[in-house]
Design an enzyme around this catalytic site. Structure first.
Site, PDB file in Angstrom:
ATOM      1  N   ASP A 290       0.833  -1.196   0.000  1.00 41.99           N
ATOM      2  CA  ASP A 290       0.000   0.000   0.000  1.00 41.99           C
ATOM      3  C   ASP A 290       0.873   1.253   0.000  1.00 41.99           C
ATOM      4  O   ASP A 290       1.939   1.293   0.607  1.00 41.99           O
ATOM      5  CB  ASP A 290      -0.883  -0.018   1.253  1.00 41.99           C
ATOM      6  CG  ASP A 290      -1.974   1.016   1.216  1.00 41.99           C
ATOM      7  OD1 ASP A 290      -2.758   1.008   0.265  1.00 41.99           O
ATOM      8  OD2 ASP A 290      -2.041   1.840   2.147  1.00 41.99           O
ATOM      9  N   GLU A 337       0.688  -0.369  -5.158  1.00 43.52           N
ATOM     10  CA  GLU A 337      -0.484   0.510  -5.091  1.00 43.52           C
ATOM     11  C   GLU A 337       0.020   1.909  -5.447  1.00 43.52           C
ATOM     12  O   GLU A 337       0.601   2.607  -4.623  1.00 43.52           O
ATOM     13  CB  GLU A 337      -1.091   0.467  -3.691  1.00 43.52           C
ATOM     14  CG  GLU A 337      -2.423   1.221  -3.575  1.00 43.52           C
ATOM     15  CD  GLU A 337      -2.237   2.694  -3.300  1.00 43.52           C
ATOM     16  OE1 GLU A 337      -2.492   3.497  -4.235  1.00 43.52           O
ATOM     17  OE2 GLU A 337      -1.835   3.053  -2.194  1.00 43.52           O
ATOM     18  N   ASP A 386     -11.143   1.460  -0.309  1.00 44.88           N
ATOM     19  CA  ASP A 386     -11.193   2.866   0.093  1.00 44.88           C
ATOM     20  C   ASP A 386     -12.196   3.692  -0.705  1.00 44.88           C
ATOM     21  O   ASP A 386     -12.404   4.872  -0.401  1.00 44.88           O
ATOM     22  CB  ASP A 386      -9.810   3.512  -0.056  1.00 44.88           C
ATOM     23  CG  ASP A 386      -8.862   3.127   1.060  1.00 44.88           C
ATOM     24  OD1 ASP A 386      -9.340   2.821   2.170  1.00 44.88           O
ATOM     25  OD2 ASP A 386      -7.635   3.123   0.828  1.00 44.88           O
TER      26      ASP A 386
END
Length: 488
Positions: A290, A337, A386
């Site tokens: 991430d 990501e 998200d």
């Protein structure tokens, strides 16, 4: 990776009678559904012990697994508790009650631990192998035991002797049983997850784990590696991580994680990260990191600032870091990501190691942009954990954009009525090698299915879960058809 379809579904979102999705039978049923309908990849969220706000990105450890995912029925199947003693978690609830589930499962874990000690010879070989292959275990067990002793307060607020244990390694005989209990819980997490991963791999399904780039301040990782972070003499961060104002928030996102001291990490060849990624490589087939951009440049916020508005971009370790990682772990599979407003250097860093990047269709949702198509070497998502669900997003758009999108899909001969069907079918037909569909978009769930809203903390984030897999099984029939249509 070959052209394939995956599904994004947190383990916590699986159905079951114990208050949360866990490592029980529904996980195996879900794997069977994937295998039956041509899905090749299961993307999950981090499984580490949940910290502040029950966020999987603020965990107490980057190695340990959260005991909340241990399935009680499986403890009975291996003789650690009696099946007749197990009760369901009240009635089924569609959202996870984290404190309630922990209170419900804890007595079963304690009973199982007492049985484990009596039957230790049965488990000795597997247990000793696990302990020997988990060099992080002793530190985490002490961290968890001391955290319980200090009423679950942050390690920064512990009694001084407890806080300093990581430096002194003083023998604490009074905690021996609690240390054994913590080791036992991690052994259960490891064994139950190992069986699930093996079951998936045997059916041709890979599992993509999710690794937060930062670790939580209140974690065994920071406690045990304080020199690897920018902390003051008392252990508090001098600067914290986040991102400046963006799509999600006008004030940015102040995550509060301590920032790595990259200069010191470089001197020991990034041992903290090598160990971290090595363990993750054992647990998952693919690792999604991430906030990849922070390896190139990261937003550094002064610790005293309450928002992320004030800060500065600083350069990360970039190529030096990944060169070291691949020398140590040449076969690791990493997904970057790479969302957000990026400078060109981030993309060059990603491409230098042939990492798969990500494209989120909600950020591309204009006919002109959709017509341009996508590179092959990316993963396309309708949305991520998200984002809003696709139906929630569509409801909030201007009528003119809705008409334009409907016309675009109609021209592609798509006749589905619902927007989530249109976007899932389009994603599966696009050029990208990998397409990953959130479960909420497969089912067409609206606002109630949103997993997380960035820049907010606590409920209802991370609480959504499936009631059962019946509707999932019905919807997977059409997904299979589109998988075949998209040659995935």
């Amino acid at each position: 990776m070959e052209r394939a379809c995956g599904v994004l579904l947190a383990v916590s979102s699986l159905p079951g009678n114990q208050g949360i999705g866990d490592f029980g039978k529904p996980a195996y049923t879900w794997i069977d559904l994937m295998a039956k309908h041509g899905v090749k990849l299961w993307q999950i969220l981090p499984l580490h012990p949940l910290g502040y706000g029950n966020s999987p990105y603020q965990a107490y450890s980057t190695y340990a697994g959260d005991a909340i995912y241990i399935n009680i029925d499986r403890l009975a199947e291996c003789g650690l508790i009696k099946m007749s003693s197990i009760r369901n978690f009240n009635k089924f609830i569609e959202r996870v009650d984290y404190p309630g589930v922990r209170a419900f499962k804890e007595p079963y874990f304690r009973k199982a631990y007492r049985s484990f000690k009596k039957q230790f010879e049965v488990y000795r070989a597997d247990y000793e192998t696990f302990c020997a292959e988990s060099p992080w275990l002793e530190t985490y067990a002490m961290f968890a035991a001391l955290k319980r002793k200090n009423d679950q307060r942050s390690w920064l607020e512990w009694e001084q002797a407890d806080k300093d244990w990581i430096k002194t390694r003083e023998v604490r005989k009074e905690l021996n049983d609690e240390l054994g209990y913590e080791r036992f819980l991690q052994f259960l997490v490891y064994m139950q997850w190992r069986d699930i991963k093996r079951y998936a791999n045997e059916r041709g399904i890979q599992i993509m784990g999710d690794m937060p780039i930062y670790v939580g301040l209140d974690s065994a990782d920071v406690w045990a590696n304080q020199r690897s972070f920018h902390l003051d003499a008392q252990g508090y961060p001098t600067c914290v991580a986040g991102v400046p104002p963006d799509y999600f928030s006008q004030y940015g996102q102040r995550w509060g994680n301590p920032i790595y001291h990259w200069q010191r990490m470089r001197k020991d060849r990034y041992r903290f990260w090598v160990d971290r990624l090595s363990w993750a490589q054992q647990q998952f087939d693919i690792i999604r990191i991430d906030h990849f951009r922070a390896f190139d440049t990261y937003w550094c916020i002064p610790a005293w600032c309450d928002t992320a508005v004030e800060g500065e971009w600083l350069e990360g370790p970039a190529y030096d870091f990944f060169d070291r990682i691949y020398r140590a772990l040449p076969n690791i599979q990493i997904v970057a990501e790479d969302l957000g407003d990026l400078r060109d250097e981030v993309l060059k860093l990603r491409d230098a190691y042939a990492f798969y990047g990500m494209r989120v269709l909600q950020f591309e949702m204009e006919p002109k942009r959709l017509k341009k198509g996508f590179p092959e070497h990316v993963i396309v998502y309708p949305g991520t954990h998200d984002n809003m669900t696709s139906e929630q997003w569509y409801e909030q758009q201007h009528p003119n954009l809705k008409i334009a999108l409907r016309r675009f899909f109609h021209n592609r001969q798509y006749r589905e009525r619902h927007f989530h069907d249109l976007i899932c079918r389009f994603a599966l037909n696009c050029e990208a090698d990998l397409c990953i569909l959130p479960m909420q978009d497969i089912l067409g769930i609206k606002e109630e299915g949103r997993m997380n809203e960035p820049a907010t903390i606590g409920s209802p984030n991370w609480e959504w879960r499936l009631k059962n897999l019946k509707e999932v099984a019905r919807q997977m029939v059409k997904i299979q058809k589109w998988i075949q249509e998209g040659n995935r």
